[in-house]
Design an enzyme around this catalytic site. Structure first.
Site, mmCIF file in Angstrom:
data_model
loop_
_atom_site.group_PDB
_atom_site.id
_atom_site.type_symbol
_atom_site.label_atom_id
_atom_site.label_comp_id
_atom_site.label_asym_id
_atom_site.label_seq_id
_atom_site.Cartn_x
_atom_site.Cartn_y
_atom_site.Cartn_z
ATOM 1 C CB CYS A 35 -24.448 -12.437 -6.516
ATOM 2 S SG CYS A 35 -26.092 -12.977 -6.935
ATOM 3 C CB CYS A 106 -21.425 -4.027 0.859
ATOM 4 S SG CYS A 106 -20.670 -4.242 -0.757
#
Ligand SMILES: Cc1ncc(COP(=O)(O)O)c(C=O)c1O
Lengths: 283, 395
Positions: A35, A106
């Site tokens: 990823c 994030c």
């Protein structure tokens, strides 16, 4: 080129709490090499008090992934587990002065790593197993339950936002319809819940309401008016009508109407109840 | 801070001599080359000279040059012209590693106009399988569009050989040579290529100007329709300063061609060897030989490209990455994925691209600064630590 805040840059260039923690009693891992970002979080939690004594991280990822990890460790240290569980991904982004919207995933990774670590500490199954659900985005391995949880917490309204926050839909795009359905469901649920708490706020008794109004006038409003040589008295409360009398400099002040609606009305609406409105009487 | 610019495949510095050549055409000689008065008319001579210079650098003739607004427009013009002039042919052959200027146009043609696109795959080193090329090109192929050199890896494709195959089937051969012009010797007169795209800002010319080479006798249908400029092949008042700049840039490129290429290759090889020797778990992306002399794409395992770029940026070093995080999309480079570069090195891929201005000192500086950056980020990474620490202790 991303526009990162100074705070993001600072946490990227001088990250806090990097590395492993030898005596960690909670470890949470999220993400994968495939990823493009992954975070391993180590916590040392005092089993007596549930307080987080130390936190470290190892992150593979871009500038904002490293900064979010660093921020997370700073935010959880010193908190109890329950306190720290209240930290949302938005809190992490806020701590950093904001993240570009495309990089919100994030901050979600930070939140997820913390939850995984807590599950490990409490001997519960990892959150992604609890949230197993049905695989929606095959490119990034995101399930409907994960999307639902992030969409709910961040009040997301579009596929693009869901992609920014979870990566789901960022690959081949075949799951976009499915994501739209999930968003619609979550929006529906949120709308229903929103109505409920408003109703719940109403059952304040009249006595409670008056006491609260009095308190706000004493503590918040009078000191403010007195600075300018004015004053205010509470005359009566009739349902949602709050009757007040202005004294001193306020009486002759040409902007009295403004003072009332601005200062008194706004404060009471904010601190007591949004439905209140203020009227001036001569007392 | 001084800038160490190793991102010349993205764009290049304008050569000061190019700027000087362009300067008079803004405030002084601003006439329209199509005008009947001599004030404008003489400007047409400068446009003609620029056309001549560009043609010469390609081994073409001036009549074969159509100026465009850049590489992207040249690509669109070539592909759409080929389709318009062969309406019975319903297939396009191209590669999976084209620049978006070709890639996204072909996707759109498939979606909106029902064309069948035959996507050619590449191997681990970025090379085409010539048997696949042969099997994909048929009598139903309208155009074969294969880039001369890839912008991310620098890998060079055998466009001459492919042209022959295309022509055996009566298809038009186009090549996006935006990255190849000025770095690869070209003699189009002796070639079979029908259309070739190039762009000014990749060869020390200005941005917003490019050209399409159209082989004499090739069926043509204009993309930008308007006035009679460019011999009816591209409407719109000429971008005179841009054209003059591109002509001068092309002339300067061919003037020092052998020297430029030798310098770029020597410095690129030094950079490559230096990085490979000091950074463990680094892999070259692309074929080591069949490659532009200025391009070096390296995958650094267990680190993420954006993080590398940010840390290079504070040292003034400019490069690019194939990582997902730099692209704004979430997927890493389509070129590296088509090559099957493994994930652990795709995300940490960095492209260094040199120019004739690159110096020994700049390469020394990069060789000093980059290895510690990779090491530092790896120390933060949760992956491959056992293996890494084993390798790292050797240093
Ligand atoms: C291979 C290739 N084709 C086309 C282009 C587009 O050229 P331009 O920027 O002049 O439109 C570029 C540069 O970005 C390129 O590298």
């Amino acid at each position: 080129m991303w526009e990162y805040t100074e705070k993001v840059k600072e946490h990227f260039f001088s990250p806090r709490n990097v590395g492993q923690l030898e005596d960690a009693n909670a470890v949470g891992e999220v993400g994968s090499l495939a990823c493009g970002d992954a975070l391993k979080l180590f916590l040392k939690i005092d089993p007596q008090t549930d307080r987080i004594i130390d936190a470290r991280f190892q992150t593979f990822g871009c500038g904002s992934a490293i900064a979010s990890s660093s921020a997370l460790t700073e935010m959880v240290k010193g908190k109890t587990v329950d306190e720290a569980l209240k930290i949302t991904n938005q809190d992490i982004a806020d701590y950093l002065g904001g993240l570009p919207s495309e990089k919100m995933h994030c901050s979600v990774m930070g939140r997820d790593a913390f939850r995984a670590a807590v599950a490990c500490y409490r001997g519960e199954p990892a959150p992604e197993e609890q949230l197993e659900g049905e695989l929606v985005c095959e490119c990034f391995g995101v399930t409907d339950e994960q999307i639902r949880s992030v969409a709910r917490e961040n009040n997301l309204t579009s596929v693009e936002q869901v992609t920014n926050y979870t990566k789901a839909g960022g690959g081949c795009g075949q799951c976009h319809e499915k994501i739209k359905e999930i968003i619609a469901q979550v929006r529906g649920e949120l709308r229903k819940e929103k109505k409920a708490p408003a109703a719940a706020a109403r059952p304040m008794t009249n006595i409670q309401k008056i006491a609260k109004i009095q308190e706000v006038i004493e503590k918040e409003i009078r000191p403010m008016l007195q600075q300018d040589g004015g004053d205010v008295d509470l005359i009566d409360v009739d349902g949602n009508r709050v009757l007040v009398a202005l004294r001193g400099a306020c009486v002759s002040c040409p902007s009295a109407g403004v003072t009332l609606s601005d200062a008194v009305g706004a404060k009471l609406k904010e601190l007591v109840h949004p439905d209140l409105h203020v009227e001036e009487v001569s007392g | 801070m001084t800038v160490t610019y190793l991102d010349n495949n993205a764009t290049t510095a304008v050569d000061p001599r190019v700027l000087e050549a362009m300067r008079p055409f803004f405030c002084e000689r601003y006439g329209n080359p199509s005008s009947m008065h001599s004030f404008g008319g003489t400007v047409a001579r400068d446009v003609a000279r620029a056309r001549e210079n560009l043609a010469q650098s390609l081994g073409a003739s001036a009549k074969e040059i159509v100026f465009t607004s850049g590489g992207t427009e040249a690509d669109s013009t070539a592909i759409l012209s080929a389709l318009a002039t062969a309406p019975d042919r319903r297939e396009i052959v191209t590669t999976r590693v084209e620049h978006p200027a070709v890639l996204n146009l072909c996707k759109r043609l498939a979606r909106d106009r029902g064309y069948v696109v035959r996507w050619l795959s590449v191997d681990r080193q970025g090379k085409l399988d010539m048997d696949e090329v042969r099997s994909r090109i048929t009598d139903n192929t309208a155009i074969v569009s294969v880039m001369w050199a890839n912008n991310e890896t620098g890998v060079i494709f055998p466009v001459e050989e492919i042209s022959e195959i295309a022509h055996e089937h009566g298809a038009i051969m186009h090549t996006d040579a935006v990255q190849a012009v000025g770095k690869v010797p070209m003699n189009l007169e002796a070639s079979q290529i029908d259309f070739l795209s190039l762009s000014g800002h990749k060869l020390h010319g200005p941005k917003g100007i490019g050209a399409l080479y159209v082989r004499r006798g090739t069926r043509f249908s204009p993309f930008v329709v308007g006035g009679h400029q460019e011999s009816d092949r591209r409407g719109g008042t000429e971008n005179v300063p841009g054209i003059v700049g591109l002509g001068e840039a092309a002339r300067l490129c061919s003037e020092g061609f052998a020297d430029h290429v030798a310098t770029m290759r020597r410095l690129r090889d030094r950079l490559e060897q230096g990085l490979m020797a000091t950074v463990p778990l680094a892999h070259l992306n692309g074929h080591p030989e069949a490659r532009l002399p200025n391009t070096l794409s390296i995958g650094f395992e267990y680190v993420e490209g954006e993080a590398i770029l940010m840390r290079m940026d504070v040292k003034g070093i400019c490069a690019s990455s194939g990582s997902a995080c730099t692209s704004g999309s979430l997927e890493p480079s389509h070129v590296l994925r088509a090559m099957g570069v493994p994930f652990n090195s795709v995300h940490g891929s960095i492209r260094f691209s040199l120019s004739r201005y690159t110096t020994e000192d700049e390469i020394s500086y990069v060789l000093e600064e980059v290895p510690p950056i990779i090491r530092g980020l790896r120390e933060m990474s949760p992956f491959g630590r056992e293996y890494l620490s084993a390798v790292c202790t050797v240093q």
